[in-house]
Design an enzyme around this catalytic site. Sequence first.
Site, PDB file in Angstrom:
ATOM      1  N   TYR A   1       0.826  -1.212   0.000  1.00  0.00           N
ATOM      2  CA  TYR A   1       0.000   0.000   0.000  1.00  0.00           C
ATOM      3  C   TYR A   1       0.862   1.265   0.000  1.00  0.00           C
ATOM      4  O   TYR A   1       0.480   2.278  -0.560  1.00  0.00           O
ATOM      5  CB  TYR A   1      -0.884   0.036   1.253  1.00  0.00           C
ATOM      6  CG  TYR A   1      -2.248  -0.582   1.085  1.00  0.00           C
ATOM      7  CD1 TYR A   1      -2.386  -1.915   0.694  1.00  0.00           C
ATOM      8  CD2 TYR A   1      -3.397   0.150   1.339  1.00  0.00           C
ATOM      9  CE1 TYR A   1      -3.638  -2.483   0.567  1.00  0.00           C
ATOM     10  CE2 TYR A   1      -4.653  -0.415   1.216  1.00  0.00           C
ATOM     11  CZ  TYR A   1      -4.767  -1.726   0.830  1.00  0.00           C
ATOM     12  OH  TYR A   1      -6.013  -2.278   0.711  1.00  0.00           O
TER      13      TYR A   1
ATOM     14  N   LYS B   1       2.612 -15.147   2.771  1.00  0.00           N
ATOM     15  CA  LYS B   1       2.871 -15.889   1.524  1.00  0.00           C
ATOM     16  C   LYS B   1       4.376 -16.147   1.475  1.00  0.00           C
ATOM     17  O   LYS B   1       5.078 -15.789   0.521  1.00  0.00           O
ATOM     18  CB  LYS B   1       2.368 -15.060   0.324  1.00  0.00           C
ATOM     19  CG  LYS B   1       2.406 -15.780  -1.015  1.00  0.00           C
ATOM     20  CD  LYS B   1       1.426 -16.933  -1.138  1.00  0.00           C
ATOM     21  CE  LYS B   1       1.623 -17.653  -2.461  1.00  0.00           C
ATOM     22  NZ  LYS B   1       0.821 -18.890  -2.576  1.00  0.00           N
TER      23      LYS B   1
ATOM     24  N   ASP C   1      -3.337 -18.151   0.518  1.00  0.00           N
ATOM     25  CA  ASP C   1      -4.295 -18.874  -0.334  1.00  0.00           C
ATOM     26  C   ASP C   1      -5.021 -19.948   0.474  1.00  0.00           C
ATOM     27  O   ASP C   1      -6.241 -20.108   0.381  1.00  0.00           O
ATOM     28  CB  ASP C   1      -3.607 -19.452  -1.585  1.00  0.00           C
ATOM     29  CG  ASP C   1      -2.308 -20.202  -1.292  1.00  0.00           C
ATOM     30  OD1 ASP C   1      -1.801 -20.124  -0.145  1.00  0.00           O
ATOM     31  OD2 ASP C   1      -1.801 -20.864  -2.211  1.00  0.00           O
TER      32      ASP C   1
ATOM     33  N   ASP D   1      -6.904  -6.735   3.908  1.00  0.00           N
ATOM     34  CA  ASP D   1      -7.979  -6.065   3.167  1.00  0.00           C
ATOM     35  C   ASP D   1      -8.856  -7.111   2.487  1.00  0.00           C
ATOM     36  O   ASP D   1     -10.088  -7.067   2.589  1.00  0.00           O
ATOM     37  CB  ASP D   1      -7.349  -5.125   2.126  1.00  0.00           C
ATOM     38  CG  ASP D   1      -8.389  -4.395   1.296  1.00  0.00           C
ATOM     39  OD1 ASP D   1      -9.371  -3.902   1.891  1.00  0.00           O
ATOM     40  OD2 ASP D   1      -8.225  -4.330   0.060  1.00  0.00           O
TER      41      ASP D   1
ATOM     42  N   ASP E   1     -12.949  -8.632   3.704  1.00  0.00           N
ATOM     43  CA  ASP E   1     -14.158  -8.623   2.873  1.00  0.00           C
ATOM     44  C   ASP E   1     -14.723 -10.033   2.764  1.00  0.00           C
ATOM     45  O   ASP E   1     -15.933 -10.245   2.809  1.00  0.00           O
ATOM     46  CB  ASP E   1     -13.861  -8.100   1.454  1.00  0.00           C
ATOM     47  CG  ASP E   1     -14.021  -6.581   1.330  1.00  0.00           C
ATOM     48  OD1 ASP E   1     -13.764  -5.870   2.322  1.00  0.00           O
ATOM     49  OD2 ASP E   1     -14.399  -6.107   0.231  1.00  0.00           O
TER      50      ASP E   1
HETATM   51  C1  IPM Z   1     -10.685  -0.879   3.581  1.00  0.00           C
HETATM   52  C2  IPM Z   1     -10.806  -0.241   2.228  1.00  0.00           C
HETATM   53  C3  IPM Z   1      -9.611   0.673   1.985  1.00  0.00           C
HETATM   54  C4  IPM Z   1      -8.360  -0.196   1.999  1.00  0.00           C
HETATM   55  C5  IPM Z   1      -9.693   1.510   0.689  1.00  0.00           C
HETATM   56  C6  IPM Z   1     -10.917   2.385   0.657  1.00  0.00           C
HETATM   57  C7  IPM Z   1      -8.465   2.343   0.481  1.00  0.00           C
HETATM   58  O1  IPM Z   1     -10.958  -1.202   1.243  1.00  0.00           O
HETATM   59  O2  IPM Z   1     -10.595  -0.149   4.577  1.00  0.00           O
HETATM   60  O3  IPM Z   1     -10.718  -2.111   3.658  1.00  0.00           O
HETATM   61  O4  IPM Z   1      -7.978  -0.773   0.971  1.00  0.00           O
HETATM   62  O5  IPM Z   1      -7.761  -0.310   3.059  1.00  0.00           O
HETATM   63 MG    MG Z   2     -11.238  -3.159   2.006  1.00  0.00          MG
END
Ligand code: IPM
Ligand code: MG
Length: 351
Positions: free
Chosen positions: A135, A185, A217, A241, A245
Amino acid sequence: MKIAVLPGDGIGPEVTHEAVRVIAALDLGIDLQWAPVGGAAYKAHGHPLPADTLAVAQASDAILFGAVGDPDCDALDRHLRPEQAILGLRKALTLFANLRPAQVFAGLEARSALRPEIAALIDMVIVRELNGDVYFGEKGFRTNAAGEREGYDVMSYSTSEVERIAHVAFRTAQGRKRRVCSVDKANVLETSQLWRDVVIEVARAYPDVAIEHMYVDNAAMQLVKNPGHFDVVLTGNLFGDILSDQASMCVGSIGLLASASLGAHQTAHGTFGLYEPIHGSAPDIAGQGLANPMATILSAAMLLRHSLGLAPAADRIEAAVAAALADGVLSRDLGGNARTTEIGDAVLTRL
Ligand code: IPM
Ligand code: MG
């Protein structure tokens, strides 16, 4: 006590509004100060993280953050895009430890993308490093030897960056089921080899916590196969990240996952931090009253607990959210038709 409220873009203002109503209802004597971020700030002030906004954030005990991201801004230079607001705040305020709890709410087992009996076992915290990794490495575009345009982003972690997040994970595990799964990884990446070496070293100081190491993975696979296996998941910025999700859909919706981003700075009442739902600005449903405010309301609860030392108030909010969900107050992402403000109302009623 001062909270900086940064609603941002898309559904950010709608979900933040509900969380602020919940905080206000508790009558805790907290001073709230609003400031623009993201695409909204760019449009009004020419920058996604204006100096005034950063100053408001710095002068607060905690930040309540909505979401940033605006398709109108996709063509801007990267440093002017809405996402730079959240990345800039995390970096400028050294908020390196991102806690993303994921557990299934009673009654919502069937809303998970997984089979209910597997989903019912989910109770984990993802501890995601937030200040390093690919990042924040050197990045850019260049022309390669063949004359082709290429993009690059450098991934790296230093020993001290891994040490400090590893300590957070082990301490978090000490307050839970005492298991840390470090995700990397290391079979391919040197960054991950260093990560693993450092985590093994830090683990020595926590003989009461079981440590295991898993390739990312495989972790993605285990997260859907047997999510009940995980207690604390320790991982880097990029993998965290992605896995968070994924964890949200195991729970049922990304509209349910809260987060705290903490650093080392202590305020009068706790640890300075930024609190935000893990979801984005969802421009496709913005302004329609369809957004699920639960993740932001739960983020507000984390704020009260970690930054303001108000654990009983945080417990009350979390109980009210759980009760509303158990009563079937569900937004569209969970298969229901409750509108954003109705969900806020339902939480307030149960408070
Ligand atoms: C998160 C989001 C952010 C990230 C984006 C909006 C930059 O996806 O907080 O998970 O990638 O960290
Ligand atoms: Mg995110």
